[in-house]
Design a protein around this motif. Structure first.
Motif, PDB file in Angstrom:
ATOM      1  N   SER A 180       0.822  -1.213   0.000  1.00 34.19           N
ATOM      2  CA  SER A 180       0.000   0.000   0.000  1.00 34.19           C
ATOM      3  C   SER A 180       0.852   1.257   0.000  1.00 34.19           C
ATOM      4  O   SER A 180       0.513   2.249  -0.633  1.00 34.19           O
ATOM      5  CB  SER A 180      -0.889   0.044   1.236  1.00 34.19           C
ATOM      6  N   TYR A 181       1.960   1.222   0.773  1.00 31.49           N
ATOM      7  CA  TYR A 181       2.770   2.435   0.914  1.00 31.49           C
ATOM      8  C   TYR A 181       3.882   2.528  -0.122  1.00 31.49           C
ATOM      9  O   TYR A 181       4.693   3.442  -0.076  1.00 31.49           O
ATOM     10  CB  TYR A 181       3.318   2.537   2.340  1.00 31.49           C
ATOM     11  N   SER A 207      -6.506  -2.771  -6.855  1.00 29.16           N
ATOM     12  CA  SER A 207      -6.556  -2.224  -5.500  1.00 29.16           C
ATOM     13  C   SER A 207      -5.345  -1.336  -5.233  1.00 29.16           C
ATOM     14  O   SER A 207      -5.454  -0.324  -4.551  1.00 29.16           O
ATOM     15  CB  SER A 207      -6.646  -3.341  -4.467  1.00 29.16           C
ATOM     16  N   LEU A 208      -4.194  -1.700  -5.787  1.00 29.56           N
ATOM     17  CA  LEU A 208      -3.001  -0.864  -5.586  1.00 29.56           C
ATOM     18  C   LEU A 208      -3.106   0.440  -6.365  1.00 29.56           C
ATOM     19  O   LEU A 208      -2.721   1.495  -5.872  1.00 29.56           O
ATOM     20  CB  LEU A 208      -1.740  -1.628  -5.994  1.00 29.56           C
ATOM     21  N   GLU A 209      -3.641   0.352  -7.567  1.00 34.45           N
ATOM     22  CA  GLU A 209      -3.764   1.574  -8.371  1.00 34.45           C
ATOM     23  C   GLU A 209      -4.724   2.561  -7.711  1.00 34.45           C
ATOM     24  O   GLU A 209      -4.533   3.775  -7.798  1.00 34.45           O
ATOM     25  CB  GLU A 209      -4.198   1.241  -9.803  1.00 34.45           C
ATOM     26  N   GLU A 210      -5.744   2.021  -7.029  1.00 39.01           N
ATOM     27  CA  GLU A 210      -6.659   2.902  -6.287  1.00 39.01           C
ATOM     28  C   GLU A 210      -5.931   3.691  -5.212  1.00 39.01           C
ATOM     29  O   GLU A 210      -6.303   4.807  -4.875  1.00 39.01           O
ATOM     30  CB  GLU A 210      -7.766   2.070  -5.645  1.00 39.01           C
ATOM     31  N   LYS A 211      -4.869   3.086  -4.660  1.00 39.86           N
ATOM     32  CA  LYS A 211      -4.061   3.774  -3.632  1.00 39.86           C
ATOM     33  C   LYS A 211      -2.990   4.662  -4.268  1.00 39.86           C
ATOM     34  O   LYS A 211      -2.115   5.173  -3.584  1.00 39.86           O
ATOM     35  CB  LYS A 211      -3.365   2.742  -2.733  1.00 39.86           C
ATOM     36  N   ILE A 261      -5.399  -4.630   1.614  1.00 41.27           N
ATOM     37  CA  ILE A 261      -5.082  -3.331   1.011  1.00 41.27           C
ATOM     38  C   ILE A 261      -6.340  -2.470   0.983  1.00 41.27           C
ATOM     39  O   ILE A 261      -6.298  -1.284   1.298  1.00 41.27           O
ATOM     40  CB  ILE A 261      -4.509  -3.520  -0.408  1.00 41.27           C
ATOM     41  N   LYS A 262      -7.472  -3.094   0.652  1.00 39.56           N
ATOM     42  CA  LYS A 262      -8.727  -2.331   0.569  1.00 39.56           C
ATOM     43  C   LYS A 262      -9.160  -1.807   1.932  1.00 39.56           C
ATOM     44  O   LYS A 262      -9.695  -0.716   2.050  1.00 39.56           O
ATOM     45  CB  LYS A 262      -9.837  -3.209  -0.029  1.00 39.56           C
ATOM     46  N   ASN A 283      -7.250  -1.073   4.385  1.00 38.50           N
ATOM     47  CA  ASN A 283      -6.243  -0.169   4.939  1.00 38.50           C
ATOM     48  C   ASN A 283      -6.647   1.297   4.873  1.00 38.50           C
ATOM     49  O   ASN A 283      -6.998   1.789   3.841  1.00 38.50           O
ATOM     50  CB  ASN A 283      -4.935  -0.348   4.177  1.00 38.50           C
TER      51      ASN A 283
END
Lengths: 461, 100
Positions: A299-300, A327-331, A458-459, A461
């Motif tokens: 996530s980070y 999910s990563l691209e959303e972050k 991840i979601k 988080n």
């Protein structure tokens, strides 16, 4: 009977459509047009042939076409994308068998009055057809895991292979001298069938991309051979295109592994069980964590590269990998996939699976394109890939994969490797130095389950 | 009786050589992305062996030759129909934006 020239014109149109289809296949935008034009070429060729030669035994012909058609269509519709390598292997088997059987029928019809040139081509064509048939069946069985994917090595393997293949060639030479000897023809066919088994059974699963490409080439050459025997130019053109396609793919695969054809075909690669993995795990300090610990690291991160391998196909984790990307691209994390040319079990295998999961194809980066990015990448996730990220290939001269170009995952700031269980070696049976690399942490478990857990965490988080 | 004249042989060798060179040249430019559908397409194209099987069937006159030709037709038809269908199925999945 229709005028011979009309038939020839239709054949020429077919040949042009086949050639254009390959040209259109070079990029995604035009690829479906390519497939469509080749199909039209095939329909035209069949119609022209029926017009030319009439319909002797037409009930039987129709029954054969219907049985084959239903079987082919069912396989094409039902086959899951993860099983594409198996389907490809089995279709090479059908293609080669068709060519070999037509060659055999032609022999039995014309024997003993066959001229030297025709008999030479006919023998080569039949040998290639039969060995490709059984070779492809063995490749299918290995890919379907009905028999062990490891190379099966036995004493005097090279001598036996040499004798069997030599026997087939000797029969061919004797047949060229005396094309009336039907027993000899049967011996030649039988030895070729045996040779196909001997050849492929000794090759490991990791080498299947090359083997499938070589069998592809053989099946094409055998169809071209039929063209010479029947003096049919369309068959020569189509067979030559198929033959050269398989050849190029095989060369690319060999280059991607830094190995020669001979080494792939006769090396018995992957039979090496060098060190005991269990012992190494203690000595070499392999770190591990659970998915819940790995999720925040992702996530980070600013950038993440996912490296898929055959393990992704086995675990059917392509859709989960797409969810992970989303999910990563959303972050706000930048995500790409790094595709090694020999990842998976056939050329382009990973691309097809990820395309099936709706990963946009611009995200699928080739090795040369992405290798310079690893050192600026925060986290690399390896999903069921092994040899293609093993740094031993770059420096350990004793390693069987020394010299093979790899994805430079080890240059990343952090490497997360998803692996089914601790210990145990990769498919090729070679120790992977990346397991105990200072920046690597293992996450054990089924690839699909682990990635789904990652996505969930991840979601949240 | 099969009798290839030497003119036929030369023409055929030339066609084979030129088609191979053209094939090599065209295939070199196929993106790695598409190597799997390329293989299923060329495999479908090589099922043009069905033409050979139909020709042989037209003059087959013994149980042996008729059976061989019939099995060959069935095998080639499997590849022709299945090959184009699966290539289409694979190609449909490649989309630029990743959307359905």
């Amino acid at each position: 009977m229709i005028a011979e020239s009309l038939i020839q014109i239709i054949y020429i149109i077919s040949a042009i459509l086949f050639t254009l289809s390959i040209k259109w296949m070079s990029e995604v935008k035009t690829s479906r047009r390519g497939n469509f034009s080749a199909a039209i070429g095939m329909i035209l060729a069949v119609i022209a042939t029926i017009l030319a030669v009439g319909t002797n035994h037409y009930e039987l012909t129709i029954v054969a076409v219907v049985i084959g058609g239903i079987f082919g269509a069912a396989m094409a519709m039902k086959m899951p994308m993860t099983a594409i390598p198996q389907r490809t292997a089995i279709s090479h088997a059908f293609g080669a068998l068709a060519a070999a059987l037509v060659g055999a029928a032609e022999f039995f019809y014309n024997t003993p009055s066959i001229d030297t040139f025709t008999m030479s081509i006919l023998s080569i064509e039949v040998i290639l057809g039969f060995l490709t048939f059984t070779g492809s069946i063995v490749a299918f069985l290995k890919l379907q895991e009905l028999i062990s994917g490891r190379p099966i090595i036995y004493p005097a393997r090279k001598t036996i292979s040499f004798l069997v293949f030599g026997g087939a060639l000797l029969s061919a030479i004797l047949l060229i001298i005396n094309p009336g000897n039907q027993t000899l023809f049967l011996i030649m066919g039988a030895l070729s069938l045996v040779f196909g088994v001997i050849l492929v059974i000794a090759i490991g699963g990791a080498d299947m991309p090359t083997v499938i490409a070589i069998l592809n080439s053989f099946a094409g050459l055998s169809a071209a051979g039929l063209g010479f025997v029947l003096n049919n130019k369309l068959l020569i053109v189509a067979g030559a295109i198929d033959g050269s396609s398989g050849l190029i793919l095989a060369i690319l695969m060999c280059k991607a592994m830094n190995r020669s054809f001979t080494n792939v075909l006769f090396g018995g690669f992957g039979n090496i069980q060098k060190s005991k993995a269990g012992k190494n795990a203690v000595e070499r300090n392999i770190k591990s964590m659970v998915a819940e610990e790995a999720a925040p690291l992702l996530s980070y991160a600013k950038s993440v590269i996912i490296i898929p391998g055959y393990g992704m196909a086995v675990a059917q984790a392509q859709h989960a990998s797409k969810d992970l990307m989303d999910s990563l691209e959303e972050k706000g994390v930048k995500v790409n996939f790094a595709i090694h040319p020999v990842a998976g079990r056939m050329p382009g295998h990973m691309n097809v699976l990820l395309a099936e999961a709706d990963v946009p194809y611009e995200k699928l980066k080739e090795m040369d394109e992405i290798n310079s990015d690893f050192k600026h990448t925060d986290v690399v996730i390896v999903v069921g890939a092994n040899d293609i990220v093993n740094p031993a290939a770059t420096h350990n001269r004793a390693s069987p994969i020394y010299g093979m170009p790899i994805l430079k995952a080890y240059e990343a700031k952090m490497i997360i490797m998803i692996k089914r269980s601790p210990g145990g070696l990769g498919f090729s049976g070679i120790d992977n130095e990346l397991f105990w690399h200072k920046n690597t942490t293992m996450v054990y478990g089924d690839a699909k389950e682990v990635i789904n857990k990652l996505v969930q965490n991840i979601k949240e988080n | 009786m099969i009798e290839s004249t030497s003119a036929d042989i030369i023409t055929n060798i030339m066609i084979f050589a030129l088609a191979s060179l053209l094939g090599l040249e065209l295939i070199k430019h196929v993106s790695r992305l598409l190597h799997t559908p390329l293989m299923s397409l060329t495999n479908a194209i090589s099922s043009v062996a069905i033409v050979a099987a139909l020709i042989v069937m037209s003059y087959a006159n013994t149980t042996l030759t008729i059976t061989l030709a019939a099995v060959a037709i069935a095998c080639a038809a499997t590849n022709a129909i299945g090959g184009f269908m699966i290539t289409e199925r694979i190609l449909k999945m490649f989309r630029k934006d990743g959307k359905k």
